[in-house]
Design an enzyme around this catalytic site. Sequence first.
Site, PDB file in Angstrom:
ATOM      1  N   PRO A 105      22.217   2.800  29.054  1.00 40.88           N
ATOM      2  CA  PRO A 105      22.846   2.957  30.579  1.00 40.88           C
ATOM      3  C   PRO A 105      22.098   1.473  31.140  1.00 40.88           C
ATOM      4  CG  PRO A 105      21.470   4.910  29.892  1.00 40.88           C
ATOM      5  CD  PRO A 105      21.256   3.887  28.695  1.00 40.88           C
ATOM      6  N   GLU A 135       0.834  -1.349   0.042  1.00 43.11           N
ATOM      7  CA  GLU A 135      -0.014  -0.040  -0.109  1.00 43.11           C
ATOM      8  C   GLU A 135       0.952   1.297   0.077  1.00 43.11           C
ATOM      9  OE1 GLU A 135      -3.777   1.762   2.596  1.00 43.11           O
ATOM     10  OE2 GLU A 135      -2.486   0.029   3.421  1.00 43.11           O
ATOM     11  N   SER A 195      21.385  -1.065  33.807  1.00 42.68           N
ATOM     12  CA  SER A 195      21.457  -1.101  35.208  1.00 42.68           C
ATOM     13  C   SER A 195      21.782  -2.325  35.855  1.00 42.68           C
ATOM     14  CB  SER A 195      20.048  -0.402  35.523  1.00 42.68           C
ATOM     15  OG  SER A 195      19.009  -1.476  35.060  1.00 42.68           O
ATOM     16  N   GLY A 196      21.498  -3.495  35.159  1.00 37.03           N
ATOM     17  CA  GLY A 196      21.695  -4.778  35.817  1.00 37.03           C
ATOM     18  C   GLY A 196      20.146  -5.412  36.089  1.00 37.03           C
ATOM     19  N   GLY A 197      19.064  -4.449  36.056  1.00 36.42           N
ATOM     20  CA  GLY A 197      17.786  -4.931  35.798  1.00 36.42           C
ATOM     21  C   GLY A 197      17.263  -5.352  34.596  1.00 36.42           C
ATOM     22  N   CYS A 238      -5.921  -3.476   2.147  1.00 36.99           N
ATOM     23  CA  CYS A 238      -5.848  -3.580   3.679  1.00 36.99           C
ATOM     24  C   CYS A 238      -6.867  -3.664   4.591  1.00 36.99           C
ATOM     25  CB  CYS A 238      -4.752  -2.246   4.027  1.00 36.99           C
ATOM     26  SG  CYS A 238      -3.864  -2.639   5.737  1.00 36.99           S
ATOM     27  N   LYS A 272      -9.158   3.415  -2.519  1.00 33.24           N
ATOM     28  CA  LYS A 272      -9.548   2.645  -1.377  1.00 33.24           C
ATOM     29  C   LYS A 272     -10.959   2.972  -0.895  1.00 33.24           C
ATOM     30  CE  LYS A 272      -7.524   1.152   3.045  1.00 33.24           C
ATOM     31  NZ  LYS A 272      -6.197   1.231   3.958  1.00 33.24           N
TER      32      LYS A 272
END
Length: 713
Positions: free
Chosen positions: A357, A45, A359-361, A175, A114
Amino acid sequence: MGRLITLSTCSLNQWVLDWEGNTARIIQSIQEAKAQGSSLRVGPELEICGYGCLDHFLEQDLYLHCWEMLAKILSDKSCYDILLDIGMPVIHRSNRFNCRILALNGKILLIRPKIWLANDGNYREMRYFIPWGRPQHVEEYYLPRMIQKLQGSIKVPIGDAVISTPDTCIGAETCEELFTPSSPHNFMGLNGVEIFLNSSGSHHALRKLDIRVSLILEATRKNGGIYLYSNQKGGDGDRLYYDGCAMVIVNGEIVAQGSQFSLDDVEVVTATVDIEEVRAYRFAPSRGLQSLQAPAYRRIETNFSLSSDSDDFDSSIAPSPKLKPRYHLPEEEIGMGPACWLWDYLRRSKAAGFLVPLSGGIDSCATSVIVFSMCRLIIKAIEDGNKQVIADVQRIAGAYEAEGWLPKTPQEINYRLFHTVFMGMASQSSSETRSRAKELAKDIGSYHIDMDIDDAFHAQKGLLTKATGFEPRQGHFSRPQAVNKINTFIDSRFMVNAYLFAQMLPTVRKRPGGGGLLVLGSANCDESLRGNAVFDGYLTKYDCSSADINPIGSISKTDLKRFILWAQKAFDLPILEGFLTAIPTAELEPITHDYVQSDEADMGMTYDELSVFGRLRKEQKLGPYGMFQRLLHDWKDTMEPRDVAVKVKRFHHYYAINRHKLTVLTPAYHAENYSPDDNRFDLRPFLYPPFFESWSFKRIDEEVEKLEKRAKK
């Protein structure tokens, strides 16, 4: 065995306003379709300009350039001898229409507008276009002069018509029309259309593909017919990733299916089909009686046959075999969709790489693993000989190396593209989070920096003390307030330091070109939705919400955990186990031997519960009272009515007071139907009356009292 036809559909990685690039990809797809023996090619489209042009659709230049690019395609002799379906917008009677150009040998046969426009969720088509509100209506379109010269006439048909060839009949729907209850393919099929062309700009969302596939299967299972589905693929410059998956379906059976996620800019999907199978499928007398009552379509005649002119039987050609639909697990979708989106953004933005960054999470871990997944896809594309990927890799990452250098492993390219920085505080960051971040960076190959920001933190606090004479201490506030005051000071981790390192690390590493790094966000869908506030919020403005783009901003915490569990084995990353078992914490308070601050404890609800609230609010369209009524049933086995009320009210209260944060969320990859993205998807006010004083909360309280009185009796 009847009359065989070879047909092609395609997925193209188009980019908004990339006029020459988009046109080159269209022409390449046509050439590949012809090389595979096809007599028909359908494309995505609005493929000439790119689907996601948004308000550029209101500009006159866009329509001029579309016709100029179409002229290039129509005049290219390599695009002859194949029926073409090309998507572009058209202005007719001073109205803008989302159109399909059906053309053959440099001539336009039909402009098909359309009929039903997508106008919900991420889509605003009625902001730019009007629907062709008259099914089966056709009129004349006066061509631009540049096209008149090619056409040999001044006008062509525009409207809801079909193409009739000597051997079959072809119709188009676009679509959204597939998703409507009364789809055009129903009446077209009853009118004898045997081949349906669908040109789409359909975006990826988790668990969505099966809906799309089931609709196409059902359309041809009920009507019979050959259905060619084409879709855009890739990130075209905004939050959406279009997930390709071009398909050919015959009588409710898939015979060809393209990839949903790949780094190929052009993918052509071809199948050989037997048109006589459609005619045999449509034997039912009831269908025949309905066809006599269906409205008639105007047929645009052409002498071009899709099948061979020879009546001789060719045993070397056979119909394509039936296939089972291919679906990815949601975990795989997370690993592949955002990864492809990141690659498109990186290579087109001309940036030098990414920075996170770390963070360790689990959230920053998930962002990092998605980047690693991107690198895995790049290596696979290099091994497959993808020339575009090879050129982009050498341009972006090969500046260190001799001419012709190519990476051999995902870690090798990740080290050149991806930068991770652990920004801790000696007094509050645990050795576990610091160690996890370092080990993950090592395993995925990122360029890693481990640093503490205590000096910046104390300097920030010192500004307040110097200006006012007031020195904030833990004892000045309740515990939740103290957490948020600390959080305010720690904002500098991301807003300042992340961008400082993103701009300077390429110079530190002596990378030529001068481009900076793109900072990636790591705020998930659920914490963005709520603001994660105790008083002011863990998702603080311009903290972890501050980035250039965010690959996980529309993915729930629950799904991110499933993704990390899957990636642990799929990517051979044992370190991910530690991220899965760690307590979700922003480490906003000093850690002791018996205490770690917990996000879920401070929020008063789990991330799983947040996901439920998000889905009920957006997908089920429930306000506070309706959500309470629904959850009384859903949670009746685990929670008392008063507990349900407390959680529902708490969610809406904190959503309301933190609503302003969502107006500045980092642009995020769209993956969930309850995404809180304020700018494109979830349009709501950002200043609410106090919910604790609202009528809806009073109604909840009344209902709880009634239920408790009834229970006592």
